[in-house]
Design a protein around this motif. Structure first.
Motif, short mmCIF file in Angstrom:
data_model
loop_
_atom_site.label_atom_id
_atom_site.label_comp_id
_atom_site.label_asym_id
_atom_site.label_seq_id
_atom_site.Cartn_x
_atom_site.Cartn_y
_atom_site.Cartn_z
N ASN A 90 -6.10 -4.27 -5.90
CA ASN A 90 -5.77 -5.22 -6.95
C ASN A 90 -6.61 -6.47 -6.91
OD1 ASN A 90 -3.03 -4.01 -7.97
ND2 ASN A 90 -3.08 -3.89 -5.74
N HIS A 144 8.82 -2.16 -3.46
CA HIS A 144 8.16 -2.35 -4.76
C HIS A 144 9.16 -2.17 -5.90
CE1 HIS A 144 3.96 -2.50 -3.38
NE2 HIS A 144 4.37 -1.70 -2.41
N MET A 176 0.83 -1.22 0.00
CA MET A 176 0.00 0.00 0.00
C MET A 176 0.86 1.26 0.00
SD MET A 176 -3.36 0.61 0.42
CE MET A 176 -4.48 1.87 0.98
N ASP A 216 -4.56 -3.44 0.04
CA ASP A 216 -4.90 -3.23 -1.37
C ASP A 216 -5.03 -4.55 -2.13
OD1 ASP A 216 -2.07 -3.38 -0.95
OD2 ASP A 216 -1.70 -2.64 -2.98
N HIS A 217 -4.88 -5.68 -1.40
CA HIS A 217 -5.04 -6.99 -2.02
C HIS A 217 -6.14 -7.82 -1.38
CE1 HIS A 217 -1.32 -6.66 -4.47
NE2 HIS A 217 -1.10 -5.74 -3.57
N HIS A 239 -0.58 -11.79 -0.74
CA HIS A 239 -0.18 -11.36 0.61
C HIS A 239 -1.33 -10.59 1.24
CE1 HIS A 239 0.74 -7.88 -1.85
NE2 HIS A 239 1.10 -7.14 -0.81
N HIS A 280 0.06 -2.49 -11.07
CA HIS A 280 0.31 -1.95 -9.73
C HIS A 280 1.04 -0.62 -9.81
CE1 HIS A 280 0.87 -1.99 -5.40
NE2 HIS A 280 0.22 -3.13 -5.32
N ASP A 312 4.11 -6.56 -6.09
CA ASP A 312 4.55 -6.30 -4.73
C ASP A 312 5.80 -7.11 -4.42
OD1 ASP A 312 1.72 -5.65 -4.99
OD2 ASP A 312 1.86 -5.04 -2.89
#
Ligand SMILES: [Zn+2]
Ligand SMILES: [Zn+2]
Length: 446
Positions: free
Chosen positions: A9, A187, A1, A56-57, A52, A212, A138
């Motif tokens: 995502n 990242h 994030m 955001d996932h 993970h 991403h 990520d």
């Protein structure tokens, strides 16, 4: 994030027999809507695979899994971590060991560890029939094992998170956050992703999908332009490069970044929902002084912006006749109006005007940029701003100022990418449909 501007995502990997959702970082409603746009009902999902536990996932998982008993595939540490996201009641867990292989219907799934600041983050390689798809988002850097796993794939989904220069000069992220993003557990930058892809050459790889992207510190154009020349130098000009982008910016969509339907057997990319694939073909854009014959096109683009309500303070449509006087008040030598020519159509325009009537402000100029709906995301706005920065001094300008609604995020992003900084905020000074709107002032010296 990366912050509140970062998108969430979710991706769909499909064969004719199998539908696998990777991550659920958008609202459950949006996941369902977007799946439907891909022709898949949530009940048809054969599994939900997690990379993970970052928000955001996984932020849509709780609601999605309450409604649909989809099997969740993840490693034990990730399962532990996301049970805190309201998934304590979820019964259908398929825990795998990181580094192991398993099948979901006709798809062989290989997992491998990736370096990222989550509890046990993984990347995936999918194989069905004789086709392979790699999926890595990520990660701070590519490990040897990861490169080996990806050698067999034909398509690679890879994060191109940020442009290093934009990240370093980003005024909104504190230094520790930037360090975290750039670290070996952060990242991949555009350049780092390009070098990962290069390591897979010549290999089986046929296409890459860049994803991403940081909304503040990257653009599809930057990501693609970091990757493409390197592939060309490596003799792989034929490599297809796509960039997954978010098309619309609003609070509910902001969480959602990437939904891709990948048919491994057919090898087809499909446009879906709010998102589209931007192919890399470079568009020729020519900036020139506007003539009066361009006025109808200028007015049309302006009116489309008025209708959208977010990009101009003008509320009622304008007419060609009504704008003639405004047009004639500009000249190529002082306060010009420029148009961007693309494929013989006008893709956008830029106008300058006096900032304040006092002598001391003579070199400070307010500029407005409008891009035709039809030519969005082709670099038109950026090119117009670049031209203003390059030619401003010849026109006697030393400072450029843009007045932008605080909610007009695409324009703010455009100005930021061109090196403008926020110089001011006038709270609630405008009313649009009775709602108070902030006005931001973006500027840069030239
Ligand atoms: Zn992420
Ligand atoms: Zn993450």
């Amino acid at each position: 994030m990366l912050g509140s501007g970062s998108a969430g995502n979710s991706a769909l990997v499909s064969t004719s027999h199998c539908h696998i959702l990777i991550d659920g970082g958008l609202s459950a409603r949006q996941i369902v809507v977007r799946l439907e746009q891909c022709g898949v009902a949530p009940e048809q999902l054969d599994g939900l695979l997690l990379t993970h536990e970052h928000g955001d996932h996984v932020c849509g998982l709780e609601v999605l899994c309450r409604k649909f008993a989809i099997p969740i595939y993840c490693n034990s540490q990730t399962a532990e971590a996301i049970r805190c996201f309201g998934l304590g009641e979820h019964k259908n867990w398929r825990i795998f060991r990181t580094g192991g292989e398993f099948t979901i219907c006709d798809v062989l799934v290989q997992s491998f560890p990736v370096p990222h600041d989550a509890v046990e983050p993984v990347g995936y390689a999918f194989h069905a029939g004789n086709r392979g798809l790699g999926f890595i988002t990520d990660l701070g850097f590519p490990t040897k094992m990861l490169i080996e796993r990806l050698r067999e794939v034909h398509t690679l989904v890879i994060e191109t998170n940020h442009d290093e220069k934009l990240l370093q000069s980003d005024p909104h992220r504190p230094w520790p956050v930037k360090q975290r993003i750039m670290s070996r557990h952060g990242h991949l930058s555009n350049a780092a992703a390009a070098s990962v892809i290069e390591q897979l050459l010549p290999g089986k790889i046929e296409r890459v999908v860049l994803g991403h992207l940081s909304r503040d510190c990257n653009t599809p154009e930057l990501a693609i332009s970091a990757v493409r020349p390197q592939m060309e130098r490596a003799g792989r000009a034929d490599l297809e490069i796509f960039c997954a982008i978010t098309r619309r910016f609003s609070t509910d969509v902001r969480k959602c970044a990437l939904l891709l339907q990948w048919s491994m057997t057919a090898g087809l990319l499909k446009e879906s929902g709010e998102h589209r694939w931007s192919q890399t073909a470079a568009t020729k854009i020519r900036i020139r002084d506007a003539t009066e014959a361009d006025l109808p096109a200028i007015v049309e683009i302006h009116n489309a912006a008025i209708a959208s309500g977010s990009s101009t303070a003008q509320l009622d449509p304008v007419t060609v006749e009504g704008r003639r006087e405004w047009f004639r008040a500009h000249s190529p030598a002082q306060y010009p109006i420029w148009v961007a020519d693309l494929d013989s159509a006008i893709g956008g325009w830029l106008s300058f005007r006096e900032f304040l009537p006092r002598c001391a402000y003579r070199g400070t100029v307010e500029l407005s940029v409008y891009v035709s709906e039809q030519f969005r995301r082709r670099g038109v706005g950026r090119k117009l701003l670049q031209e203003a920065i390059a030619r401003g001094p010849q026109l006697g300008m030393h400072s450029l100022v843009g007045l932008i609604f605080g909610h007009n995020e695409p324009s703010i992003a455009l100005f930021r990418v061109a090196g403008f900084e926020r110089w001011g905020l006038l709270p609630g000074v405008a009313r649009v449909n009775q709602s108070p709107r902030n006005l931001t002032i973006f500027g840069r010296h030239v």
